[in-house]
Design an enzyme around this catalytic site. Structure first.
Site, short mmCIF file in Angstrom:
data_model
loop_
_atom_site.label_atom_id
_atom_site.label_comp_id
_atom_site.label_asym_id
_atom_site.label_seq_id
_atom_site.Cartn_x
_atom_site.Cartn_y
_atom_site.Cartn_z
N ARG A 184 1.39 -5.40 3.33
CA ARG A 184 2.21 -4.93 4.48
C ARG A 184 3.21 -3.89 4.05
O ARG A 184 3.87 -3.27 4.87
CB ARG A 184 2.94 -6.13 5.10
CG ARG A 184 2.04 -7.19 5.71
CD ARG A 184 2.79 -8.51 5.89
NE ARG A 184 3.81 -8.45 6.89
CZ ARG A 184 3.62 -8.81 8.17
NH1 ARG A 184 2.43 -9.19 8.56
NH2 ARG A 184 4.59 -8.76 9.05
N LYS B 104 -8.98 14.23 13.38
CA LYS B 104 -9.43 12.83 13.19
C LYS B 104 -10.93 12.79 12.96
O LYS B 104 -11.42 12.11 12.06
CB LYS B 104 -9.03 12.01 14.43
CG LYS B 104 -7.56 11.66 14.47
CD LYS B 104 -7.25 10.55 13.50
CE LYS B 104 -5.92 10.58 12.78
NZ LYS B 104 -5.37 11.75 12.25
N CYS C 52 8.19 -6.48 7.65
CA CYS C 52 8.61 -7.41 6.61
C CYS C 52 7.65 -8.59 6.57
O CYS C 52 6.91 -8.84 7.48
CB CYS C 52 10.01 -7.91 6.93
SG CYS C 52 11.18 -6.58 7.15
#
Ligand code: AGP
Length: 613
Positions: free
Chosen positions: A27, A489, A2
């Site tokens: 975010r 990856k 948050c």
């Protein structure tokens, strides 16, 4: 995660807070809200969805004030909705709170308050804080907050205002970041630097246990016992883009380094090693059902599929449940044999992967119980699965999945231990042992990350031209899926072909590939029952001229003779080792990609969420 922004001073709090929340949009969030005090009365505006919805509300009925707090919510408890959006108030609407973090004991506190006939308006853990502050309020907001924090268990970054004391913000920090922006005749709070940069570069970074009382002219920092705490003011030189990445060069690197916290956030409130207890609030499976599960299918794509492969070892070893793992795009078309005793677990960071969603729907059509391991509250998969265990990793911005993967491993590890215990396959002593191993992982990863540069130095050697052809990643047992993940990856970030292989399979073909130009990354864990087998495989590869890069326990001295390139990691139990062994492989891929000038956060041809087949 948050976003929090607060303001007190001579300018319009609404404007500053709204613009600050926009700076925190990266975010990720699903709802937003703002609270101000006008003429000693609280005014609150909240909206679901994007900040522009809140902006439209504010434009329609403009409000202004010299104090306020705002919030963008990344849902953890309670679905995305206006009722669950922050700020939250007490029943008398005199105290208002914004919160980032997880209150582990909020249900217990709600039940206690309900006995005091306190009605709740939301499903959130946060609302209980506003109720408690009001309960403790005796004309001193700071003292009421200090008393409240004594009752809370969990993590929090808090912003609190009260209509009785309209000139001050109280903020507090425990295991969730919170910053104070120091202005002239005005002061600010925020979860992150970008929200404050347009107004000030002078910032105070609160530490755990800090509680601050902030007015336009003064900042006092204390602890829960009212002792003064001194915190220096730092002058931040970052630009806005650097600030969004917390100073890291790429979101992916920031997310690799966030893993100690995101793993902790994922197990926080769910495991209690000393008591030998697991408590997964969201999973409502009766104990009888858990005992009767005939088999499990774990389904996912890409990195999530690799997490599923690790989970097989955990569900079979801890809970003795036969477990099959399948790639979602295969599972959905091969007519798997499913019945009502088959449990389907789908793993997905985004909760929107088309093949995984289709696999979930197929499972439900066959009458199977379904559980999702997901990072996004309110996503399609999280809404359609019968149960969800959320990985509390916050938004993963880098396309290559890192913190979400270790969050997934954490979630399946907890599930397997819980079910092993409930099915009588694990003693309480064993449960406490494995819970402790998980509990210690964040610190071990933090320790390892201090030497991340060692991995960069290895990448420098292998990123040169002559090594750019192919890599082979080898692992055994629970680290075979990590060999697959390490290879993925490297492939997706540096566009170098890499193949993950079960080390025992080398002799059945891949060994023909090995020569001086082929780097081989091998994961070898001392405390593994296949340790000596792994050593033999490394010898075989060396004998054919392969250049070996080892990932091994740092006190494993005998391994030193096996290769000139060793990445030492803290020792862990084998079952929890994937959370540790994957970290150097994430870094190796990251640094190689950077050295080759690739677009680390948005590699070519890839999307963060594959919402089409
Ligand atoms: C991982 O680095 C990749 N970005 C990709 O394999 C990803 O794991 C896969 O697309 C699944 O995504 P999901 O977890 O959002 O379902």
């Amino acid at each position: 995660m948050c976003g929090i922004v607060g303001y007190v001073g001579k300018n319009n709090a609404v404007d500053i807070i709204f613009k600050g929340l926009k700076k925190l949009e990266y975010r990720g969030y699903d709802s937003a809200g703002i609270a101000i005090i006008i003429d000693k009365k609280l005014e609150i505006k909240r909206s679901v969805g994007k900040l522009c919805n809140l902006g439209a509300m504010l434009d329609k009925n403009p409000i202004s004030a010299d104090i306020g707090i705002g919030h963008t919510r990344w849902a953890t408890h309670g679905r995305p909705s206006e009722e669950n959006a922050h700020p939250h108030t007490d029943p008398t609407k005199s105290v208002v709170v914004v919160h980032n973090g997880i209150i582990e004991n909020y249900i217990e506190l709600r039940n206690k308050l309900k006995k005091g006939i306190q009605e709740f308006q939301s499903e959130t853990d946060t609302e209980v804080i506003a109720h408690l502050v009001k309960k403790h309020y005796k004309n001193n907001l700071l003292s009421a907050v200090q008393k409240t924090l004594c009752e809370l268990k969990g993590s929090y970054a808090l912003g609190i205002v009260c209509s009785e004391e309209p000139d001050k913000i109280i903020c507090a920090r425990q295991d969730a970041p919170l910053i104070i922006g120091v202005g002239k005749g005005e002061n600010f709070i925020a979860s992150d630097i970008p929200a404050l940069l347009p107004y000030t570069r002078n910032m105070i970074f609160l530490e755990n246990g800090d509680i601050a009382e902030i007015t336009a002219e003064k900042i006092i920092i204390k602890d829960i016992k009212n002792n003064i705490r001194n915190r220096g003011v730092k002058n931040i030189r970052w630009d806005a883009v650097q600030a969004e990445k917390d100073g890291y060069k790429h979101f992916m690197l920031k997310e690799i380094f966030e893993q100690p916290r995101t793993i902790e956030d994922t197990f926080r409130g769910r495991i209690y090693p000393d008591e030998g207890r697991v408590y997964i609030e969201e999973i409502e499976l009766e104990e009888k059902y858990i005992k009767d599960i005939s088999n499990i299918y774990v389904v996912g794509c890409g990195t999530a599929y690799h997490a599923g492969l690790v989970s097989k070892f955990l569900f079979e070893s801890f809970a003795k449940i036969p477990t099959e793992v399948d790639i979602a795009s295969e599972f959905r078309y091969r007519e798997p044999i499913l019945n009502e005793k088959t449990l389907i677990i789908v793993i997905s960071q985004s909760g929107e992967t088309a093949d995984t969603l289709a696999a979930l729907r197929l499972a439900r059509s066959k009458g199977c119980r379904t559980i999702a391991v997901c990072n996004v509250v309110g996503s399609s998969i999280s809404r359609e699965a019968m149960n969800v265990i959320y990985t509390h990793c916050g938004p993963e911005i880098g396309v290559a999945s890192t913190k979400a993967f270790t969050g997934q491993l954490t979630a399946v590890y907890i599930l397997a231990l819980d079910w092993g215990c409930k099915r009588g396959k694990l003693t309480n002593k064993e449960l406490r042992k494995y819970l402790k191993e998980l509990w210690e992982i964040p610190l071990k990863i933090s320790e390892f990350l201090k030497n991340a540069n060692d991995v960069c130095n290895i990448a420098k050697i292998f990123a040169q031209k002559k090594h750019k052809r192919d890599f082979l990643y080898l692992g055994r047992h629970i680290n075979y899926p990590i060999a697959l993940e390490g290879a993925l990856k490297l492939k997706e970030l540096s566009y170098i072909h890499a193949e993950g292989y079960a080390a025992g399979e080398m002799k059945h073909g891949p060994i023909a590939l090995i020569d001086e130009s082929m780097p081989i990354v091998a994961i070898v864990i001392k405390k593994s029952k296949v340790y000596t087998k792994m050593i033999s495989n490394i010898e075989e590869a060396k004998a054919r001229g392969g250049t070996i890069i080892l990932v091994s326990d740092k006190n494993n001295k005998e391994i030193a003779a096996k290769s000139e390139h060793i990445i030492y990691i803290p020792q862990t139990d084998e079952f929890v080792s994937p959370l540790m062994t994957v970290i150097p492989l994430q870094l190796l891929a990251y640094y190689t990609s950077v050295l080759l000038g690739c677009d680390v956060d948005q590699p070519r041809n890839l999307a963060k969420s594959v919402t089409v087949e």
